[in-house]
Design a protein around this motif. Sequence first.
Motif, PDB file in Angstrom:
ATOM      1  N   GLY A 156      26.543  96.244  42.976  1.00  0.00           N
ATOM      2  CA  GLY A 156      25.413  95.400  43.355  1.00  0.00           C
ATOM      3  C   GLY A 156      25.797  94.356  44.384  1.00  0.00           C
ATOM      4  O   GLY A 156      25.079  94.129  45.365  1.00  0.00           O
ATOM      5  N   ARG A 157      26.933  93.735  44.201  1.00  0.00           N
ATOM      6  CA  ARG A 157      27.406  92.729  45.165  1.00  0.00           C
ATOM      7  C   ARG A 157      27.709  93.382  46.512  1.00  0.00           C
ATOM      8  O   ARG A 157      27.404  92.821  47.575  1.00  0.00           O
ATOM      9  CB  ARG A 157      28.643  92.017  44.621  1.00  0.00           C
ATOM     10  CG  ARG A 157      28.396  91.214  43.349  1.00  0.00           C
ATOM     11  CD  ARG A 157      27.505  90.021  43.607  1.00  0.00           C
ATOM     12  NE  ARG A 157      28.243  88.947  44.270  1.00  0.00           N
ATOM     13  CZ  ARG A 157      27.672  87.942  44.935  1.00  0.00           C
ATOM     14  NH1 ARG A 157      26.354  87.919  45.070  1.00  0.00           N
ATOM     15  NH2 ARG A 157      28.417  87.000  45.498  1.00  0.00           N
ATOM     16  N   LEU A 158      28.316  94.579  46.479  1.00  0.00           N
ATOM     17  CA  LEU A 158      28.610  95.289  47.724  1.00  0.00           C
ATOM     18  C   LEU A 158      27.332  95.682  48.459  1.00  0.00           C
ATOM     19  O   LEU A 158      27.326  95.781  49.696  1.00  0.00           O
ATOM     20  CB  LEU A 158      29.444  96.540  47.434  1.00  0.00           C
ATOM     21  CG  LEU A 158      30.887  96.294  46.977  1.00  0.00           C
ATOM     22  CD1 LEU A 158      31.538  97.609  46.553  1.00  0.00           C
ATOM     23  CD2 LEU A 158      31.708  95.638  48.085  1.00  0.00           C
ATOM     24  N   CYS A 159      26.249  95.893  47.712  1.00  0.00           N
ATOM     25  CA  CYS A 159      24.967  96.241  48.318  1.00  0.00           C
ATOM     26  C   CYS A 159      24.174  95.025  48.773  1.00  0.00           C
ATOM     27  O   CYS A 159      23.044  95.155  49.264  1.00  0.00           O
ATOM     28  CB  CYS A 159      24.124  97.056  47.333  1.00  0.00           C
ATOM     29  SG  CYS A 159      24.758  98.728  47.039  1.00  0.00           S
ATOM     30  N   GLY A 160      24.756  93.824  48.585  1.00  0.00           N
ATOM     31  CA  GLY A 160      24.111  92.611  49.069  1.00  0.00           C
ATOM     32  C   GLY A 160      23.266  91.876  48.060  1.00  0.00           C
ATOM     33  O   GLY A 160      22.576  90.902  48.424  1.00  0.00           O
ATOM     34  N   LEU A 161      23.296  92.284  46.799  1.00  0.00           N
ATOM     35  CA  LEU A 161      22.536  91.568  45.783  1.00  0.00           C
ATOM     36  C   LEU A 161      23.255  90.277  45.404  1.00  0.00           C
ATOM     37  O   LEU A 161      24.477  90.171  45.512  1.00  0.00           O
ATOM     38  CB  LEU A 161      22.366  92.437  44.530  1.00  0.00           C
ATOM     39  CG  LEU A 161      21.602  93.758  44.698  1.00  0.00           C
ATOM     40  CD1 LEU A 161      21.539  94.489  43.358  1.00  0.00           C
ATOM     41  CD2 LEU A 161      20.211  93.526  45.256  1.00  0.00           C
ATOM     42  N   SER A 162      22.479  89.298  44.965  1.00  0.00           N
ATOM     43  CA  SER A 162      23.065  88.058  44.458  1.00  0.00           C
ATOM     44  C   SER A 162      23.757  88.328  43.127  1.00  0.00           C
ATOM     45  O   SER A 162      23.614  89.413  42.549  1.00  0.00           O
ATOM     46  CB  SER A 162      21.974  87.008  44.259  1.00  0.00           C
ATOM     47  OG  SER A 162      21.086  87.434  43.227  1.00  0.00           O
ATOM     48  N   ARG A 163      24.507  87.340  42.633  1.00  0.00           N
ATOM     49  CA  ARG A 163      25.151  87.516  41.328  1.00  0.00           C
ATOM     50  C   ARG A 163      24.112  87.798  40.246  1.00  0.00           C
ATOM     51  O   ARG A 163      24.273  88.688  39.417  1.00  0.00           O
ATOM     52  CB  ARG A 163      25.967  86.269  40.969  1.00  0.00           C
ATOM     53  CG  ARG A 163      27.210  86.084  41.811  1.00  0.00           C
ATOM     54  CD  ARG A 163      28.022  84.885  41.315  1.00  0.00           C
ATOM     55  NE  ARG A 163      29.168  84.644  42.159  1.00  0.00           N
ATOM     56  CZ  ARG A 163      30.329  85.282  42.059  1.00  0.00           C
ATOM     57  NH1 ARG A 163      30.477  86.217  41.127  1.00  0.00           N
ATOM     58  NH2 ARG A 163      31.327  85.007  42.876  1.00  0.00           N
ATOM     59  N   ALA A 164      23.044  87.009  40.261  1.00  0.00           N
ATOM     60  CA  ALA A 164      21.999  87.208  39.257  1.00  0.00           C
ATOM     61  C   ALA A 164      21.308  88.551  39.456  1.00  0.00           C
ATOM     62  O   ALA A 164      21.006  89.265  38.494  1.00  0.00           O
ATOM     63  CB  ALA A 164      20.980  86.075  39.332  1.00  0.00           C
ATOM     64  N   GLY A 165      21.070  88.912  40.710  1.00  0.00           N
ATOM     65  CA  GLY A 165      20.412  90.177  41.001  1.00  0.00           C
ATOM     66  C   GLY A 165      21.254  91.370  40.604  1.00  0.00           C
ATOM     67  O   GLY A 165      20.741  92.360  40.066  1.00  0.00           O
ATOM     68  N   SER A 166      22.555  91.297  40.870  1.00  0.00           N
ATOM     69  CA  SER A 166      23.435  92.408  40.509  1.00  0.00           C
ATOM     70  C   SER A 166      23.559  92.523  38.999  1.00  0.00           C
ATOM     71  O   SER A 166      23.622  93.633  38.455  1.00  0.00           O
ATOM     72  CB  SER A 166      24.811  92.235  41.156  1.00  0.00           C
ATOM     73  OG  SER A 166      25.444  91.064  40.700  1.00  0.00           O
ATOM     74  N   ARG A 167      23.557  91.389  38.312  1.00  0.00           N
ATOM     75  CA  ARG A 167      23.635  91.419  36.847  1.00  0.00           C
ATOM     76  C   ARG A 167      22.370  92.050  36.262  1.00  0.00           C
ATOM     77  O   ARG A 167      22.435  92.880  35.349  1.00  0.00           O
ATOM     78  CB  ARG A 167      23.836  90.000  36.320  1.00  0.00           C
ATOM     79  CG  ARG A 167      24.078  89.924  34.813  1.00  0.00           C
ATOM     80  CD  ARG A 167      24.650  88.582  34.400  1.00  0.00           C
ATOM     81  NE  ARG A 167      23.880  87.453  34.913  1.00  0.00           N
ATOM     82  CZ  ARG A 167      24.312  86.604  35.851  1.00  0.00           C
ATOM     83  NH1 ARG A 167      25.512  86.762  36.388  1.00  0.00           N
ATOM     84  NH2 ARG A 167      23.558  85.600  36.258  1.00  0.00           N
ATOM     85  N   ALA A 168      21.207  91.685  36.808  1.00  0.00           N
ATOM     86  CA  ALA A 168      19.944  92.235  36.313  1.00  0.00           C
ATOM     87  C   ALA A 168      19.835  93.723  36.616  1.00  0.00           C
ATOM     88  O   ALA A 168      19.375  94.513  35.786  1.00  0.00           O
ATOM     89  CB  ALA A 168      18.775  91.480  36.944  1.00  0.00           C
ATOM     90  N   ARG A 169      20.272  94.116  37.819  1.00  0.00           N
ATOM     91  CA  ARG A 169      20.204  95.534  38.185  1.00  0.00           C
ATOM     92  C   ARG A 169      21.141  96.361  37.324  1.00  0.00           C
ATOM     93  O   ARG A 169      20.807  97.476  36.909  1.00  0.00           O
ATOM     94  CB  ARG A 169      20.557  95.698  39.668  1.00  0.00           C
ATOM     95  CG  ARG A 169      20.435  97.122  40.192  1.00  0.00           C
ATOM     96  CD  ARG A 169      19.027  97.639  40.118  1.00  0.00           C
ATOM     97  NE  ARG A 169      18.898  98.959  40.741  1.00  0.00           N
ATOM     98  CZ  ARG A 169      17.983  99.846  40.393  1.00  0.00           C
ATOM     99  NH1 ARG A 169      17.086  99.554  39.449  1.00  0.00           N
ATOM    100  NH2 ARG A 169      17.918 101.012  40.993  1.00  0.00           N
ATOM    101  N   ALA A 170      22.329  95.825  37.037  1.00  0.00           N
ATOM    102  CA  ALA A 170      23.279  96.530  36.174  1.00  0.00           C
ATOM    103  C   ALA A 170      22.684  96.753  34.790  1.00  0.00           C
ATOM    104  O   ALA A 170      22.775  97.862  34.237  1.00  0.00           O
ATOM    105  CB  ALA A 170      24.580  95.738  36.078  1.00  0.00           C
ATOM    106  N   ALA A 171      22.059  95.721  34.244  1.00  0.00           N
ATOM    107  CA  ALA A 171      21.464  95.852  32.910  1.00  0.00           C
ATOM    108  C   ALA A 171      20.350  96.898  32.907  1.00  0.00           C
ATOM    109  O   ALA A 171      20.229  97.705  31.977  1.00  0.00           O
ATOM    110  CB  ALA A 171      20.918  94.503  32.466  1.00  0.00           C
ATOM    111  N   GLU A 172      19.549  96.903  33.976  1.00  0.00           N
ATOM    112  CA  GLU A 172      18.456  97.876  34.087  1.00  0.00           C
ATOM    113  C   GLU A 172      18.987  99.299  34.127  1.00  0.00           C
ATOM    114  O   GLU A 172      18.476 100.197  33.433  1.00  0.00           O
ATOM    115  CB  GLU A 172      17.653  97.574  35.357  1.00  0.00           C
ATOM    116  CG  GLU A 172      16.535  98.553  35.631  1.00  0.00           C
ATOM    117  CD  GLU A 172      15.860  98.290  36.969  1.00  0.00           C
ATOM    118  OE1 GLU A 172      15.053  99.139  37.393  1.00  0.00           O
ATOM    119  OE2 GLU A 172      16.148  97.245  37.596  1.00  0.00           O
TER     120      GLU A 172
END
Length: 252
Positions: free
Chosen positions: A102-118
């Motif tokens: 997620g971070r490599l794709c440009g998501l924020s820390r919060a965004g990458s955490r939420a996407r990972a959970a999803e």
Amino acid sequence: MEPRIVTRGVTKSFGAQEVLRGVDLEVGAGEIVALLGTNGAGKTTLVNILSTLVVPDGGTATVAGFDVARESREVQRRISLTGQAAAVDGLLTGDENLRMMGRLCGLSRAGSRARAAELLDRFDLADAARRLVSTYSGGMRRRLDLALSLVATPPVVFLDEPTTGLDTRSRRELWDAIRDLAADGAAVLLTTQYLEEADRLADRIALLDGGRIVALGTADELKARVGDELSLPAPTLDDVFLALTASTRKAA
């Protein structure tokens, strides 16, 4: 149905070996197309061309409206590719693998955490989220690999023999995940050596033989074609594969 993948007369040779001899194919949004062929038929070569890893010798190919040769960066932003071996980091947990992507794709820390959970929930990995991937079964590693390729929600997904080596249960779990991708609107091009997989999963089947698409249609359409030609009362996809590849070899 909007075409997301379009090839016209695509050719490719490696030295004196002519692998693709004029491939014409379309895959629409929300559609799963299974690409069948014998070993060495050119399935992976076609996927590599469409995912910009290999440059075609001739013809044209567009993905999400962009030319794979002239606009490769635009294509790369709109695809995911899952190869025959799972590309996951066994020293990290499943959650860490996904958050890092997620971070490599440009998501924020919060965004990458939420996407990972999803994605962990979607691919039935939530209970194993904090386990090292080195402890995962083969099926779990393949599901995580597919989840990693979908962090950026691409409109086009290439799957090159994604269920090779999986047991029956793991294979069917992955089928469900692939169906979900198409239901969300992704165009999915799948290569496989498992005829049952193509029969049960794909909206349409493309048979690649002699460097060309020699048959294209639903499983029922292809079975009906071979049944009529060979006077078989209830042909299987095995009959389709053997009959059509044999006929093209004779013609060659």
